[in-house]
Motif scaffolding. Structure first.
Motif, PDB file in Angstrom:
ATOM      1  N   ALA A  91       0.796  -1.168   0.221  1.00 35.06           N
ATOM      2  CA  ALA A  91      -0.447  -0.044   0.070  1.00 35.06           C
ATOM      3  C   ALA A  91       1.073   1.542   0.093  1.00 35.06           C
ATOM      4  CB  ALA A  91      -1.290  -0.247   0.941  1.00 35.06           C
ATOM      5  N   PHE A  92       2.097   2.020   0.840  1.00 32.16           N
ATOM      6  CA  PHE A  92       2.421   2.088   0.865  1.00 32.16           C
ATOM      7  C   PHE A  92       3.387   2.251  -0.642  1.00 32.16           C
ATOM      8  CE2 PHE A  92       2.262   2.676   5.360  1.00 32.16           C
ATOM      9  CZ  PHE A  92       2.108   3.942   5.911  1.00 32.16           C
ATOM     10  N   VAL A  99       0.772   3.931  -2.733  1.00 34.51           N
ATOM     11  CA  VAL A  99       1.248   5.189  -2.736  1.00 34.51           C
ATOM     12  C   VAL A  99       2.081   5.995  -3.223  1.00 34.51           C
ATOM     13  CG1 VAL A  99       0.708   7.506  -1.313  1.00 34.51           C
ATOM     14  CG2 VAL A  99      -0.956   5.383  -0.804  1.00 34.51           C
ATOM     15  N   ASP A 100       3.750   5.553  -2.870  1.00 30.71           N
ATOM     16  CA  ASP A 100       4.421   6.161  -3.267  1.00 30.71           C
ATOM     17  C   ASP A 100       4.724   6.554  -5.381  1.00 30.71           C
ATOM     18  OD1 ASP A 100       7.275   7.753  -2.953  1.00 30.71           O
ATOM     19  OD2 ASP A 100       8.667   5.278  -2.999  1.00 30.71           O
ATOM     20  N   LEU A 130       2.098   6.511  -6.734  1.00 28.81           N
ATOM     21  CA  LEU A 130       1.018   7.222  -7.415  1.00 28.81           C
ATOM     22  C   LEU A 130       1.699   8.818  -7.392  1.00 28.81           C
ATOM     23  CD1 LEU A 130      -1.876   7.872  -8.411  1.00 28.81           C
ATOM     24  CD2 LEU A 130      -2.497   8.046  -5.779  1.00 28.81           C
ATOM     25  N   LEU A 131       2.637   8.943  -6.245  1.00 33.61           N
ATOM     26  CA  LEU A 131       2.909  10.260  -5.850  1.00 33.61           C
ATOM     27  C   LEU A 131       4.318  10.347  -6.786  1.00 33.61           C
ATOM     28  CD1 LEU A 131       3.580  10.996  -1.908  1.00 33.61           C
ATOM     29  CD2 LEU A 131       1.902  12.101  -3.702  1.00 33.61           C
TER      30      LEU A 131
END
Length: 159
Positions: free
Chosen positions: A96-97, A100-101, A103-104
């Motif tokens: 999950a992290f 997110v990384d 995506l950023l």
């Protein structure tokens, strides 16, 4: 001068038993992740020495992640159901992290992750989750097939 009688002291090294089962692969992947987490902890600890106590929670977080990953690797080999569940949970959190990384990185920098972070933070956790949910590994933990595997068995006419 000494005479060699053929019975000189020789050291014999036994070849270590290499576990090539799916569970052995999971263990190795978890150990690799644990090693990466230990190195990350050292890196953050050195940075905290330079940046001050504001980074201390990151040291604690990395140390906890490293310890849990290594403990989980040990528990999975011992076929602990709790360790299997913890491994799936930890890998889900890492995944999950990492997403997110990713995506950023795509939104802010307009490019994806480099190959090594992509492999270690997305591919390896995904593989560990898939392997721990595999029918053979579930059986090693004394677990039956999942509902999805059971439905697939019925469709294939195996049960």
């Amino acid at each position: 001068m000494g005479v060699d009688d053929g019975e000189s002291m020789q050291t014999t090294h036994q070849n270590p038993v290499l576990d090539t089962s799916l569970l052995g692969v999971v263990r190795v992947l978890l150990l690799i992740q644990g090693g990466i987490a230990v190195m990350s902890t050292i890196e953050v600890a050195v940075a905290s020495a330079a940046l001050g106590p504001a980074v201390a929670p990151l040291v604690l977080l990395n140390a906890t992640a490293a310890a849990l990953t290594l403990i989980t690797a040990r528990g999975v080999v011992r076929r602990s159901r709790r360790s299997r569940r913890l491994a799936i949970t930890l890998e889900s959190i890492v995944l999950a992290f990492a997403l997110v990384d990713l995506l950023l990185a795509v939104v802010l920098v307009q490019r994806g992750l480099e190959p090594v972070p992509f492999l270690t933070r997305i591919v390896v956790p995904f593989l560990i989750i898939r392997l721990l949910r595999h029918r053979d590994i579930r059986a090693e933990f004394g677990l039956g097939p999942t509902r999805r595997q059971h439905r697939q068995d019925r469709k294939a006419g195996r049960a």
